[in-house]
Design a protein around this motif. Structure first.
Motif, PDB file in Angstrom:
ATOM      1  N   SER A  75       0.945  -1.218  -0.126  1.00 15.79           N
ATOM      2  CA  SER A  75      -0.071   0.060  -0.044  1.00 15.79           C
ATOM      3  C   SER A  75       0.865   1.358   0.023  1.00 15.79           C
ATOM      4  O   SER A  75       1.857   1.494   0.701  1.00 15.79           O
ATOM      5  CB  SER A  75      -1.109   0.360   1.150  1.00 15.79           C
ATOM      6  N   ASP A  77       0.749   4.755   0.997  1.00 10.31           N
ATOM      7  CA  ASP A  77      -0.049   5.551   2.224  1.00 10.31           C
ATOM      8  C   ASP A  77       0.599   6.460   2.862  1.00 10.31           C
ATOM      9  O   ASP A  77       1.624   6.557   2.934  1.00 10.31           O
ATOM     10  CB  ASP A  77      -0.576   4.397   3.123  1.00 10.31           C
ATOM     11  N   HIS A 114      -6.648   4.650   2.403  1.00  8.78           N
ATOM     12  CA  HIS A 114      -7.092   3.422   2.074  1.00  8.78           C
ATOM     13  C   HIS A 114      -7.994   2.891   3.125  1.00  8.78           C
ATOM     14  O   HIS A 114      -8.026   3.204   4.331  1.00  8.78           O
ATOM     15  CB  HIS A 114      -5.882   2.427   2.359  1.00  8.78           C
ATOM     16  N   VAL A 118      -7.485  -3.210   2.704  1.00 10.90           N
ATOM     17  CA  VAL A 118      -6.228  -2.908   2.108  1.00 10.90           C
ATOM     18  C   VAL A 118      -4.912  -2.984   3.180  1.00 10.90           C
ATOM     19  O   VAL A 118      -3.988  -3.674   2.728  1.00 10.90           O
ATOM     20  CB  VAL A 118      -6.176  -1.735   1.116  1.00 10.90           C
ATOM     21  N   SER A 125       3.722  -1.138   3.856  1.00  9.80           N
ATOM     22  CA  SER A 125       3.011   0.081   3.431  1.00  9.80           C
ATOM     23  C   SER A 125       4.000   1.125   3.633  1.00  9.80           C
ATOM     24  O   SER A 125       4.940   1.193   4.596  1.00  9.80           O
ATOM     25  CB  SER A 125       1.874   0.493   4.408  1.00  9.80           C
TER      26      SER A 125
END
Length: 161
Positions: A75, A77, A114, A118, A125
């Motif tokens: 991810s 993020d 997110h 997820v 991440s």
């Protein structure tokens, strides 16, 4: 190892899309030489749910539905960790060399971030801003399309030598 960019939001027709297509081609060519191919992308529309939590949840479900179950999810993020390009290249190279998964999906959420689904699926991440800052520092133009993010962090790329 296959690479996938799954993003909430659609890039409109125009010079930005053409530039992304160009860099996507470069990433694909470099990836083939490194055993990281094919490179593909999925763009999803933003959710129209009435509140932020519902939008994040709907977008997370839509993103995960498009990602093969056996892919590693990364991810991107604002609350993710920061890593140097060398460290990230090493991680990606190890996943490829150890056949940890047949592919890796880089997931970019919508404006609200997110959904928890997820984040729960992603063993890694990363803070997208930190990745962009590294690339912008190295870039002579100061403007980088998102496919170049992957090109720059592929093992063996000139930024990782």
């Amino acid at each position: 190892m296959r690479l996938l960019i799954a993003a909430v939001g659609k890039l409109k027709q125009g010079p930005e899309r053409e530039l992304c297509t160009h860099y996507f081609g470069r990433a694909e060519a470099l990836g083939r030489s490194l055993g990281l191919s094919p490179l593909s992308s999925i763009e999803l529309s933003e959710s129209r749910a009435p509140d932020s939590a519902a939008r994040r949840s709907a977008e997370a479900e839509a993103l995960l539905a498009k990602i093969p179950d056996d892919f590693i999810v990364i991810s991107l993020d604002p609350h993710g960790e920061t890593r140097s390009s060398e460290a990230f290249a090493s991680t990606l190279g190890a996943w490829r060399d150890d056949a940890v998964a047949p592919g890796a999906a880089f997931v970019i959420g919508g404006p609200d971030g997110h959904g928890q689904a997820v984040l729960d699926r992603a063993p890694l991440s990363l803070m997208l801003l930190a990745l962009l800052v590294v690339l912008m520092t190295l870039s002579t133009s100061g403007v980088l399309p998102w496919p170049l993010v992957l090109v720059a962090f592929l093992p063996g790329n000139r930024y990782n030598r």
